[in-house]
Design a protein around this motif. Structure first.
Motif, short mmCIF file in Angstrom:
data_model
loop_
_atom_site.label_atom_id
_atom_site.label_comp_id
_atom_site.label_asym_id
_atom_site.label_seq_id
_atom_site.Cartn_x
_atom_site.Cartn_y
_atom_site.Cartn_z
N LYS A 4 -33.84 7.88 -69.06
CA LYS A 4 -33.77 8.47 -67.73
C LYS A 4 -34.91 7.91 -66.89
O LYS A 4 -35.97 7.58 -67.41
CB LYS A 4 -33.88 9.99 -67.79
N PRO A 5 -34.71 7.81 -65.59
CA PRO A 5 -35.77 7.29 -64.74
C PRO A 5 -36.95 8.25 -64.68
O PRO A 5 -36.78 9.46 -64.72
CB PRO A 5 -35.10 7.16 -63.37
N THR A 6 -38.15 7.68 -64.58
CA THR A 6 -39.33 8.53 -64.48
C THR A 6 -39.82 8.64 -63.06
O THR A 6 -40.75 9.37 -62.78
CB THR A 6 -40.46 7.95 -65.35
N THR A 7 -39.20 7.88 -62.15
CA THR A 7 -39.54 7.99 -60.75
C THR A 7 -38.28 8.19 -59.95
O THR A 7 -37.20 7.81 -60.36
CB THR A 7 -40.25 6.71 -60.26
N THR A 8 -38.43 8.76 -58.78
CA THR A 8 -37.25 9.10 -57.99
C THR A 8 -37.28 8.52 -56.59
O THR A 8 -36.40 8.78 -55.80
CB THR A 8 -37.11 10.63 -57.87
N HIS A 9 -38.31 7.68 -56.25
CA HIS A 9 -38.34 7.15 -54.88
C HIS A 9 -37.22 6.15 -54.73
O HIS A 9 -36.71 5.58 -55.68
CB HIS A 9 -39.69 6.51 -54.57
N ASP A 10 -36.83 5.93 -53.46
CA ASP A 10 -35.64 5.11 -53.21
C ASP A 10 -36.03 3.79 -52.58
O ASP A 10 -36.04 2.77 -53.22
CB ASP A 10 -34.69 5.90 -52.31
N ILE A 11 -36.38 3.77 -51.32
CA ILE A 11 -36.62 2.52 -50.61
C ILE A 11 -38.11 2.34 -50.34
O ILE A 11 -38.75 3.23 -49.77
CB ILE A 11 -35.86 2.53 -49.27
N PRO A 12 -38.69 1.21 -50.73
CA PRO A 12 -40.08 0.95 -50.37
C PRO A 12 -40.25 0.96 -48.86
O PRO A 12 -39.47 0.36 -48.14
CB PRO A 12 -40.33 -0.46 -50.95
N ASP A 16 -37.84 -3.92 -44.01
CA ASP A 16 -37.21 -3.73 -42.71
C ASP A 16 -35.82 -3.12 -42.90
O ASP A 16 -35.29 -3.03 -44.00
CB ASP A 16 -37.17 -5.03 -41.93
N GLU A 17 -35.23 -2.73 -41.77
CA GLU A 17 -33.96 -1.99 -41.81
C GLU A 17 -32.84 -2.82 -42.43
O GLU A 17 -32.04 -2.31 -43.22
CB GLU A 17 -33.58 -1.57 -40.38
N ARG A 18 -32.76 -4.09 -42.09
CA ARG A 18 -31.71 -4.94 -42.65
C ARG A 18 -31.83 -5.02 -44.16
O ARG A 18 -30.84 -4.95 -44.89
CB ARG A 18 -31.81 -6.34 -42.03
N THR A 19 -33.04 -5.15 -44.66
CA THR A 19 -33.26 -5.25 -46.10
C THR A 19 -32.97 -3.93 -46.79
O THR A 19 -32.38 -3.89 -47.87
CB THR A 19 -34.70 -5.70 -46.39
N GLU A 20 -33.37 -2.84 -46.19
CA GLU A 20 -33.14 -1.52 -46.77
C GLU A 20 -31.66 -1.26 -47.00
O GLU A 20 -31.27 -0.65 -48.00
CB GLU A 20 -33.73 -0.43 -45.86
N ARG A 21 -30.81 -1.71 -46.07
CA ARG A 21 -29.38 -1.47 -46.21
C ARG A 21 -28.80 -2.20 -47.42
O ARG A 21 -27.71 -1.87 -47.88
CB ARG A 21 -28.65 -1.87 -44.93
N TYR A 115 -33.90 -12.82 -47.67
CA TYR A 115 -33.94 -13.27 -46.28
C TYR A 115 -35.18 -14.10 -45.97
O TYR A 115 -35.26 -14.72 -44.92
CB TYR A 115 -33.92 -12.07 -45.34
N GLU A 116 -36.16 -14.08 -46.86
CA GLU A 116 -37.42 -14.80 -46.64
C GLU A 116 -37.86 -15.41 -47.96
O GLU A 116 -38.90 -15.05 -48.51
CB GLU A 116 -38.49 -13.86 -46.07
N ILE A 117 -37.09 -16.36 -48.46
CA ILE A 117 -37.40 -16.97 -49.75
C ILE A 117 -38.67 -17.81 -49.66
O ILE A 117 -39.49 -17.85 -50.58
CB ILE A 117 -36.21 -17.81 -50.25
N GLY A 118 -38.85 -18.51 -48.54
CA GLY A 118 -40.09 -19.25 -48.32
C GLY A 118 -40.21 -20.54 -49.11
O GLY A 118 -41.33 -20.96 -49.42
N ILE A 132 -25.36 -10.93 -53.26
CA ILE A 132 -24.98 -11.26 -51.89
C ILE A 132 -23.96 -10.28 -51.33
O ILE A 132 -24.01 -9.93 -50.14
CB ILE A 132 -24.42 -12.70 -51.83
N HIS A 133 -23.06 -9.77 -52.16
CA HIS A 133 -22.04 -8.85 -51.64
C HIS A 133 -22.60 -7.46 -51.32
O HIS A 133 -21.87 -6.61 -50.82
CB HIS A 133 -20.84 -8.74 -52.61
N HIS A 134 -23.87 -7.23 -51.62
CA HIS A 134 -24.50 -5.96 -51.26
C HIS A 134 -25.43 -6.07 -50.05
O HIS A 134 -26.09 -5.09 -49.70
CB HIS A 134 -25.31 -5.42 -52.46
N LEU A 135 -25.49 -7.23 -49.43
CA LEU A 135 -26.45 -7.45 -48.35
C LEU A 135 -25.84 -7.17 -46.98
O LEU A 135 -24.65 -7.37 -46.75
CB LEU A 135 -26.96 -8.88 -48.40
N ASP A 136 -26.70 -6.77 -46.06
CA ASP A 136 -26.30 -6.50 -44.69
C ASP A 136 -25.94 -7.79 -43.95
O ASP A 136 -25.07 -7.80 -43.09
CB ASP A 136 -27.45 -5.78 -43.97
#
Length: 276
Positions: A4-12, A16-21, A115-118, A132-136
């Protein structure tokens, strides 16, 4: 190994908003639970990357975009790549990948966005499995992958297919969007257990003909649970027709693009960066 997970946070909070989605935190939660590399993962990877057999990886510099726990970097390392860079965003995913790839000094795991591989003109093989199919903005990410490839280098992605997934798109996807993608991850995990149980039983009762179901019939219950949970948690899930999958890589500037069906329900698409 965590059951089971020991942490419950979701999005760092720094994303940015595009990445979060794109749900990196939600997948990080999953990878914190399902962080082991299994022998059957090699068979899955071979199917997802069928246009590139094991000997095609030997001596290559590779980039794994959205590496998760590192399992899709692990197999190429065994096949003799020269160097690997595996990137992802959630710290739980990165921690698991570092553990799983610790035996390979030529594999680096770094926190970077698709989005920023650099990187520019650096890698022989740039690939992304199930990300890729999960990206905004899928095209923006693929263009970054193309930029990171050497001239003449290969870019490969594996995508959910629309073909043979009508039932999933019509019935499950709306439920995911309305409920699972918004619900707390602990609740979604609890709901995934009975759904995985139903799937496990159905696979043993009904003579499914699709290759995908014949494959997962061999999986353990824990592996099925990981798959069910993986389908429940993302905020975005694109399903591509063959034409759409081909156009995604062509629009990113690749040549010689072709698509290969995987397990009758998905597409592996590969192209080459223009040399010169």
């Amino acid at each position: 190994m965590h059951l089971k997970p020991t942490t419950t946070h979701d999005i760092p909070s720094s994303l940015d908003e595009r990445t979060e989605r794109g749900s990196p935190g939600r997948f990080g939660y999953s990878w914190h639970i399902f962080n082991e590399i299994l022998p059957v993962h090699e068979e899955q990877f071979r199917r997802w990357t069928a246009p590139l057999p094991p000997d095609a990886w030997k001596g290559q510099d590779i980039l794994d975009v959205g590496c998760g726990i590192g399992r899709n970097t692990y197999w190429p390392m065994l096949w003799g790549v020269r160097s690997a860079l595996a990137i992802d965003l959630d710290e739980r995913s990165l921690a698991a990948a570092r553990r799983n790839l610790a035996a390979f000094p030529d594999a680096r795991v770094e926190r970077r966005s698709a989005y920023e591989i650099g990187e520019e003109n650096r890698f022989d093989i740039v690939y992304s499995i199930g990300v890729i199919h999960h990206l905004d903005d899928p095209l923006a990410a693929v263009k970054q992958m193309v930029g990171a490839a050497k001239p003449g280098g290969v870019v490969l992605i594996w995508l959910y297919g629309r073909e043979n997934n009508d039932w999933l798109i019509r019935w499950f996807n709306p439920l995911r969007q309305a409920l699972f993608a918004k619900a707390p991850l602990g609740l979604v995990y609890a709901l995934a257990i009975p759904l995985a149980t139903v799937l496990w039983i159905a696979l043993r009762i009904f003579p499914f003909r699709l290759e995908y179901f014949r494959l997962i019939r061999r999986f353990s219950f824990r592996h099925l649970l990981a798959i069910v949970f993986d389908h429940m948690i993302p905020r975005i899930a694109h399903y591509y027709t063959q034409a759409e999958a081909l156009n995604l890589l062509r629009d990113a500037g690749l040549e010689g693009v072709h698509a290969q069906p995987v397990n009758s329900v998905s597409w592996t698409v590969i192209g080459r960066k223009i040399a010169g």
